[in-house]
Structure formats: C-alpha cells, structure tokens
Scaffold this motif. Sequence first.
Motif, PDB file in Angstrom:
ATOM      1  N   SER A  51      -8.206  14.963  42.849  1.00 34.06           N
ATOM      2  CA  SER A  51      -7.423  15.485  43.972  1.00 34.06           C
ATOM      3  C   SER A  51      -7.324  17.003  43.903  1.00 34.06           C
ATOM      4  CB  SER A  51      -6.023  14.875  43.970  1.00 34.06           C
ATOM      5  OG  SER A  51      -6.085  13.493  44.192  1.00 34.06           O
ATOM      6  N   ILE A  52      -7.117  17.548  42.708  1.00 36.10           N
ATOM      7  CA  ILE A  52      -7.084  18.997  42.518  1.00 36.10           C
ATOM      8  C   ILE A  52      -8.430  19.605  42.919  1.00 36.10           C
ATOM      9  CG2 ILE A  52      -6.999  20.836  40.767  1.00 36.10           C
ATOM     10  CD1 ILE A  52      -4.243  19.795  41.415  1.00 36.10           C
ATOM     11  N   ASP A  53      -9.512  18.965  42.502  1.00 34.68           N
ATOM     12  CA  ASP A  53     -10.854  19.453  42.846  1.00 34.68           C
ATOM     13  C   ASP A  53     -11.061  19.506  44.352  1.00 34.68           C
ATOM     14  OD1 ASP A  53     -11.527  19.711  40.180  1.00 34.68           O
ATOM     15  OD2 ASP A  53     -12.706  17.856  40.101  1.00 34.68           O
ATOM     16  N   VAL A  54     -10.681  18.451  45.043  1.00 33.02           N
ATOM     17  CA  VAL A  54     -10.875  18.396  46.503  1.00 33.02           C
ATOM     18  C   VAL A  54      -9.995  19.437  47.193  1.00 33.02           C
ATOM     19  CG1 VAL A  54     -10.638  16.970  48.568  1.00 33.02           C
ATOM     20  CG2 VAL A  54     -11.614  15.995  46.481  1.00 33.02           C
ATOM     21  N   LEU A  55      -8.764  19.589  46.761  1.00 29.79           N
ATOM     22  CA  LEU A  55      -7.890  20.600  47.351  1.00 29.79           C
ATOM     23  C   LEU A  55      -8.452  22.005  47.140  1.00 29.79           C
ATOM     24  CD1 LEU A  55      -4.393  19.176  46.416  1.00 29.79           C
ATOM     25  CD2 LEU A  55      -5.337  19.415  48.715  1.00 29.79           C
ATOM     26  N   TYR A  56      -9.058  22.235  45.986  1.00 29.51           N
ATOM     27  CA  TYR A  56      -9.682  23.531  45.713  1.00 29.51           C
ATOM     28  C   TYR A  56     -10.889  23.757  46.633  1.00 29.51           C
ATOM     29  CZ  TYR A  56     -12.020  27.306  43.260  1.00 29.51           C
ATOM     30  OH  TYR A  56     -12.652  28.487  42.949  1.00 29.51           O
ATOM     31  N   ILE A  57     -11.709  22.733  46.772  1.00 26.53           N
ATOM     32  CA  ILE A  57     -12.888  22.835  47.646  1.00 26.53           C
ATOM     33  C   ILE A  57     -12.469  23.087  49.093  1.00 26.53           C
ATOM     34  CG2 ILE A  57     -14.796  21.499  48.639  1.00 26.53           C
ATOM     35  CD1 ILE A  57     -15.053  20.198  45.800  1.00 26.53           C
ATOM     36  N   LEU A  58     -11.376  22.459  49.515  1.00 23.92           N
ATOM     37  CA  LEU A  58     -10.874  22.644  50.879  1.00 23.92           C
ATOM     38  C   LEU A  58     -10.104  23.954  51.050  1.00 23.92           C
ATOM     39  CD1 LEU A  58      -9.614  19.028  51.647  1.00 23.92           C
ATOM     40  CD2 LEU A  58     -11.691  20.144  52.521  1.00 23.92           C
ATOM     41  N   ASP A  59      -9.993  24.728  49.967  1.00 25.56           N
ATOM     42  CA  ASP A  59      -9.305  26.017  49.963  1.00 25.56           C
ATOM     43  C   ASP A  59      -7.809  25.875  50.268  1.00 25.56           C
ATOM     44  OD1 ASP A  59      -9.543  28.697  49.348  1.00 25.56           O
ATOM     45  OD2 ASP A  59      -9.808  29.293  51.439  1.00 25.56           O
ATOM     46  N   LYS A  60      -7.218  24.779  49.811  1.00 25.62           N
ATOM     47  CA  LYS A  60      -5.784  24.563  49.968  1.00 25.62           C
ATOM     48  C   LYS A  60      -5.005  25.070  48.758  1.00 25.62           C
ATOM     49  CE  LYS A  60      -5.961  22.621  53.928  1.00 25.62           C
ATOM     50  NZ  LYS A  60      -5.429  23.323  55.075  1.00 25.62           N
ATOM     51  N   ILE A  61      -5.687  25.160  47.614  1.00 21.14           N
ATOM     52  CA  ILE A  61      -5.092  25.708  46.402  1.00 21.14           C
ATOM     53  C   ILE A  61      -6.091  26.668  45.767  1.00 21.14           C
ATOM     54  CG2 ILE A  61      -3.572  23.746  45.920  1.00 21.14           C
ATOM     55  CD1 ILE A  61      -5.621  22.859  43.774  1.00 21.14           C
ATOM     56  N   ASP A  62      -5.566  27.518  44.907  1.00 14.53           N
ATOM     57  CA  ASP A  62      -6.402  28.448  44.154  1.00 14.53           C
ATOM     58  C   ASP A  62      -6.025  28.315  42.682  1.00 14.53           C
ATOM     59  OD1 ASP A  62      -8.317  30.429  43.785  1.00 14.53           O
ATOM     60  OD2 ASP A  62      -6.821  32.029  43.906  1.00 14.53           O
ATOM     61  N   LEU A  63      -7.006  28.415  41.812  1.00 12.26           N
ATOM     62  CA  LEU A  63      -6.784  28.276  40.383  1.00 12.26           C
ATOM     63  C   LEU A  63      -6.954  29.618  39.693  1.00 12.26           C
ATOM     64  CD1 LEU A  63      -8.897  25.037  39.824  1.00 12.26           C
ATOM     65  CD2 LEU A  63      -6.438  25.191  40.138  1.00 12.26           C
ATOM     66  N   ASP A  64      -6.001  29.959  38.849  1.00 16.07           N
ATOM     67  CA  ASP A  64      -6.111  31.155  38.026  1.00 16.07           C
ATOM     68  C   ASP A  64      -6.588  30.695  36.654  1.00 16.07           C
ATOM     69  OD1 ASP A  64      -5.884  33.432  36.531  1.00 16.07           O
ATOM     70  OD2 ASP A  64      -3.892  33.957  37.267  1.00 16.07           O
ATOM     71  N   ASP A  65      -7.890  30.846  36.413  1.00 11.83           N
ATOM     72  CA  ASP A  65      -8.499  30.323  35.193  1.00 11.83           C
ATOM     73  C   ASP A  65      -7.883  30.887  33.922  1.00 11.83           C
ATOM     74  OD1 ASP A  65     -10.227  28.777  36.688  1.00 11.83           O
ATOM     75  OD2 ASP A  65     -11.774  30.335  36.757  1.00 11.83           O
ATOM     76  N   GLY A  66      -7.509  32.139  33.927  1.00 13.57           N
ATOM     77  CA  GLY A  66      -6.970  32.762  32.725  1.00 13.57           C
ATOM     78  C   GLY A  66      -5.606  32.236  32.318  1.00 13.57           C
ATOM     79  N   LYS A  67      -4.808  31.809  33.280  1.00 19.83           N
ATOM     80  CA  LYS A  67      -3.443  31.382  32.995  1.00 19.83           C
ATOM     81  C   LYS A  67      -3.211  29.894  33.182  1.00 19.83           C
ATOM     82  CE  LYS A  67      -1.634  35.837  34.475  1.00 19.83           C
ATOM     83  NZ  LYS A  67      -0.788  36.521  35.458  1.00 19.83           N
ATOM     84  N   GLY A  68      -4.145  29.194  33.794  1.00 19.71           N
ATOM     85  CA  GLY A  68      -3.956  27.765  34.065  1.00 19.71           C
ATOM     86  C   GLY A  68      -2.915  27.512  35.145  1.00 19.71           C
ATOM     87  N   VAL A  69      -2.827  28.425  36.104  1.00 20.33           N
ATOM     88  CA  VAL A  69      -1.820  28.358  37.160  1.00 20.33           C
ATOM     89  C   VAL A  69      -2.492  27.985  38.475  1.00 20.33           C
ATOM     90  CG1 VAL A  69      -0.178  29.736  38.488  1.00 20.33           C
ATOM     91  CG2 VAL A  69      -0.328  30.042  36.027  1.00 20.33           C
ATOM     92  N   ILE A  70      -1.799  27.150  39.231  1.00 25.64           N
ATOM     93  CA  ILE A  70      -2.255  26.746  40.564  1.00 25.64           C
ATOM     94  C   ILE A  70      -1.371  27.420  41.595  1.00 25.64           C
ATOM     95  CG2 ILE A  70      -2.494  24.795  42.139  1.00 25.64           C
ATOM     96  CD1 ILE A  70      -2.988  23.051  39.701  1.00 25.64           C
ATOM     97  N   ARG A  71      -2.012  27.964  42.632  1.00 29.74           N
ATOM     98  CA  ARG A  71      -1.307  28.598  43.735  1.00 29.74           C
ATOM     99  C   ARG A  71      -1.698  27.943  45.034  1.00 29.74           C
ATOM    100  NH1 ARG A  71      -3.025  33.185  41.341  1.00 29.74           N
ATOM    101  NH2 ARG A  71      -1.376  34.187  40.203  1.00 29.74           N
ATOM    102  N   LYS A  72      -0.726  27.762  45.929  1.00 33.51           N
ATOM    103  CA  LYS A  72      -1.056  27.292  47.280  1.00 33.51           C
ATOM    104  C   LYS A  72      -1.662  28.438  48.062  1.00 33.51           C
ATOM    105  CE  LYS A  72       2.263  23.608  48.039  1.00 33.51           C
ATOM    106  NZ  LYS A  72       3.363  23.145  48.878  1.00 33.51           N
TER     107      LYS A  72
END
Length: 73
Positions: A51-72
Amino acid sequence: MITPSKSTPLENSMIYKMTYIISQDFECISLSELYKKTKKHFDSIDEFIWSIDVLYILDKIDLDDGKGVIRKC
C-alpha cells in the motif's frame, strides 16, 4: 489481491486498504509509527508495504530515505 476482482472483494484489496493510510491525520510520520496506527487493517506487513508503494507511485506520499519519514503530498 491488489485490485478487486470476482474472487477478491473490494474491502480485501490493496486499493481499498490504502485509504486507511491516507486517511490518517499526519504531515510527517515514521514508517514504523504509521504501521502501528494502521496495522489492524492489514493482514500482514506485506500488505502495508504494498500500500505504501502504491501511494508513493501515485504521488500521494513522499519518502525521506535518510530519516525514514513519510510525508503526505
């Protein structure tokens, strides 16, 4: 399992379960904290990650790789 079909009801599909993630009230949240808040809606952590992967692909969330943080978005 990702999309509804004759054998997979809408409520059991990833498309539907993504709504549990996106409906959470957060601007920035750690992946582990988000899972703790929503895990009762998922049968396994795999479903949550899909679900996280699909939301990322749909550009609904963004991932900060360095911190492990998810942003809407």
